[in-house]
Design a protein around this motif. Structure first.
Motif, PDB file in Angstrom:
ATOM      1  N   ILE A  18       0.970  -1.160   0.103  1.00  0.00           N
ATOM      2  CA  ILE A  18       0.031   0.056  -0.014  1.00  0.00           C
ATOM      3  C   ILE A  18       0.848   1.076  -0.062  1.00  0.00           C
ATOM      4  CG2 ILE A  18      -1.782   1.151   1.235  1.00  0.00           C
ATOM      5  CD1 ILE A  18      -2.798  -1.236   2.272  1.00  0.00           C
ATOM      6  N   THR A  21       2.769   1.603  -3.465  1.00  0.00           N
ATOM      7  CA  THR A  21       1.690   2.156  -4.291  1.00  0.00           C
ATOM      8  C   THR A  21       1.252   3.877  -4.248  1.00  0.00           C
ATOM      9  OG1 THR A  21       0.814  -0.199  -4.660  1.00  0.00           O
ATOM     10  CG2 THR A  21      -0.530   1.712  -5.428  1.00  0.00           C
ATOM     11  N   THR A  48       2.074  -6.254  -4.971  1.00  0.00           N
ATOM     12  CA  THR A  48       1.240  -6.876  -4.147  1.00  0.00           C
ATOM     13  C   THR A  48       1.391  -8.269  -4.535  1.00  0.00           C
ATOM     14  OG1 THR A  48      -0.475  -5.232  -3.890  1.00  0.00           O
ATOM     15  CG2 THR A  48      -0.951  -7.309  -2.929  1.00  0.00           C
ATOM     16  N   LEU A 333      -4.907  -6.917  -2.688  1.00  0.00           N
ATOM     17  CA  LEU A 333      -4.796  -6.739  -1.276  1.00  0.00           C
ATOM     18  C   LEU A 333      -5.703  -7.789  -0.199  1.00  0.00           C
ATOM     19  CD1 LEU A 333      -4.577  -2.871  -1.251  1.00  0.00           C
ATOM     20  CD2 LEU A 333      -2.634  -4.489  -0.965  1.00  0.00           C
ATOM     21  N   THR A 367      -9.465   2.615   2.681  1.00  0.00           N
ATOM     22  CA  THR A 367      -9.750   1.403   1.700  1.00  0.00           C
ATOM     23  C   THR A 367     -10.320   2.277   0.202  1.00  0.00           C
ATOM     24  OG1 THR A 367     -10.798   0.058   3.156  1.00  0.00           O
ATOM     25  CG2 THR A 367     -11.139  -0.435   0.854  1.00  0.00           C
ATOM     26  N   VAL A 370      -7.117   3.566  -1.164  1.00  0.00           N
ATOM     27  CA  VAL A 370      -6.199   2.556  -1.442  1.00  0.00           C
ATOM     28  C   VAL A 370      -6.473   2.014  -2.772  1.00  0.00           C
ATOM     29  CG1 VAL A 370      -4.739   0.634  -1.026  1.00  0.00           C
ATOM     30  CG2 VAL A 370      -4.675   2.407   0.496  1.00  0.00           C
TER      31      VAL A 370
END
Length: 489
Positions: A18, A21, A48, A333, A367, A370
């Motif tokens: 995370i 990214t 990931t 994820l 969330t 991300v």
């Protein structure tokens, strides 16, 4: 789920893909000054997968998570395709032009922002779709605001405040149905429990927009010659009459009859296409071209051309690809247990009701940031936090409200989220073209961020925070697997 596929990550390892990214996103946005988040998010899927591979996860297993997330996104993608067609067809039919025309004739600059917010809220509650409201009524309001010389980011803020609040409260909305489904509460109890945060936030926002209309926006400087030029251009380019309001009336009627969003919107496309041929004189082939590539016209009025030349399925390609990539990242994820590991650590450190409510809402917001998807931001914390509410003796209605406010309301405020991408594309904010100042719509969408703050205030004071009932306690003792299956359906 087969846990032999790999080792569950530690908190640090769960955060690593995370963080990397988000770093790539920051470089793309702030170093390269390029607002196209697709590639950083796509690389995030690779990051990931590589990190998960070192923990024993096989690619086919990770790929399954990515594709499962995409499968869940298909209804949203279908709605985006319908929205692209409806924008172009409602312009070609004269529906959007007649809304702009009447709006410029009837509305005043002082009341414009407040009226626009209320109109979008009413339409969104009726239709059950914030995306459809933004793309149709919101687009017309952008045209009216341009006529009043109101900055587009103010108009966009009012549109977003109304459209996404209406979506949040509508029993026809997919997110409004998803939140109680994943938390295991009744739909109408969920809607009733959101009134204490929704109503004050709307009233506060209404007062702010009224204040701005009367004391910030200089209505005396409105160039009425520009308004006359726009209305004259509309009269010259389209046959205008109240009959052109038939497509939105049909969509509204079908929605009130509990028809699902997709067939209701498609009925709007068909009725608009008929008007485009019969009233405006376009050929059937031209109508098909508009649906595919967007409406195109040269009126001789620059402001009008920039507003009306848009729509079509191709205009939604940027948004659709972003939704697919961001959801794929979120699916990777979730499949590799990164999100689960992070939430478990948060739950261990949460001991008060305020902390629990803030954690659930914060997880939904994170969330959204991300994974870029409002649905995952509701379903994930909705599943993970439910037992903690029961343990503390609080109704899961608090959880359903928290994930709605952190999921539904925050999604349009994140530019690379599906909600934010729809707003930016449908309203023509031109962020990718360098009009970064139009991101000011984010803080100006007052209702979307005031409501979560009110919710946290209630959690701190204990007001409007229902406790666990005996019926809910008995339900919680049963196998919760049925609730989880609702998310995967």
């Amino acid at each position: 789920m087969n846990h032999n596929k790999g080792i569950k990550p530690s908190f640090a390892m769960a955060l690593l893909p995370i963080a990397l990214t988000l770093l790539l996103l920051a470089i793309q946005l702030f170093v390269f000054n390029d607002f196209t988040p697709h590639i950083p998010l796509a690389i995030g899927i690779g990051i990931t997968a590589i990190l998960a591979r070192f923990r024993g996860y096989k690619w086919l297993y990770i790929e399954g998570g990515v594709f499962n997330a995409l499968r869940i996104a298909l209804p949203s993608i279908a709605i985006l395709i319908a929205v692209g067609m409806i924008v172009a067809i409602w312009i070609a039919s004269g529906t959007v032009p007649v809304l702009i025309y009447y709006g410029l004739k009837l509305l005043s600059p002082e009341f414009f922002l407040a009226s626009g917010m209320l109109l979008c809220a009413i339409v969104s509650v009726s239709l059950g779709t914030s995306w459809g409201t933004v793309s149709t009524i919101g687009l017309a309001l952008v045209g009216i605001g341009a006529g009043f010389d109101i900055p587009i980011y103010w108009t966009a803020g009012a549109v977003v405040s109304g459209a996404f609040f209406g979506d949040k409260m509508s029993p026809l909305s997919d997110t409004t149905n998803l939140a109680p489904a994943v938390t295991g509460v009744n739909l109408f109890d969920h809607i009733k429990n959101m009134i204490p945060t929704t109503l004050p936030a709307m009233l506060i926002s209404l007062c702010i927009y009224l204040f701005v209309g009367f004391y910030v926006i200089d209505s005396a400087s409105v160039d009425f010659s520009t308004i006359n030029t726009i209305t004259t251009g509309l009269e010259t380019s389209f046959s205008l009459s109240p009959w052109l309001l038939l497509p939105p009336a049909i969509v509204l009627f079908l929605s009130l009859k509990r028809m699902p969003s997709l067939p209701s919107l498609f009925a709007g496309v068909i009725s608009g296409a008929i008007l485009a041929v019969v009233v405006q004189g376009f050929s059937l082939h031209e109508v098909f071209q508009f649906m595919q590539n967007g409406f195109s016209i040269t009126t001789g009025v620059t402001e009008l051309d920039s507003l009306l030349n848009r729509g079509g399925i191709q205009s939604m390609a940027w948004v659709i690809t972003l939704v697919m990539i961001s959801l794929g990242f979120g699916g990777a994820l979730e499949r590799t247990h990164c999100l689960e590991s992070i939430i478990e650590v948060i739950l261990k450190k949460t001991h008060s009701f305020l902390g629990l409510q803030a954690a659930a809402m914060g997880t939904a917001v994170t969330t959204n940031l991300v994974a870029g998807d409002p649905y995952l931001s509701i379903s994930l914390p909705g599943r993970m936090f439910a037992p903690a509410y029961v343990e503390q003796g609080y109704s899961k209605l608090n959880l359903s409200r928290a994930v709605e406010e952190g999921g539904t309301l925050i999604s349009p405020l994140i530019p690379w989220n599906a909600g934010g991408a729809v707003v930016i594309t449908a309203l023509g904010l031109g962020i990718a073209e360098g009009n970064i100042e139009n991101l000011l719509y984010i803080p100006l969408s007052f209702a979307c961020w005031i409501s979560p703050l009110i919710g946290l205030f209630y959690a701190a004071t204990g007001r409007f925070s229902p406790k666990l009932t005996q019926v809910e306690r008995e339900q919680a003792e049963q196998d919760p697997a049925e609730e989880t299956e609702l998310v995967q359906a």
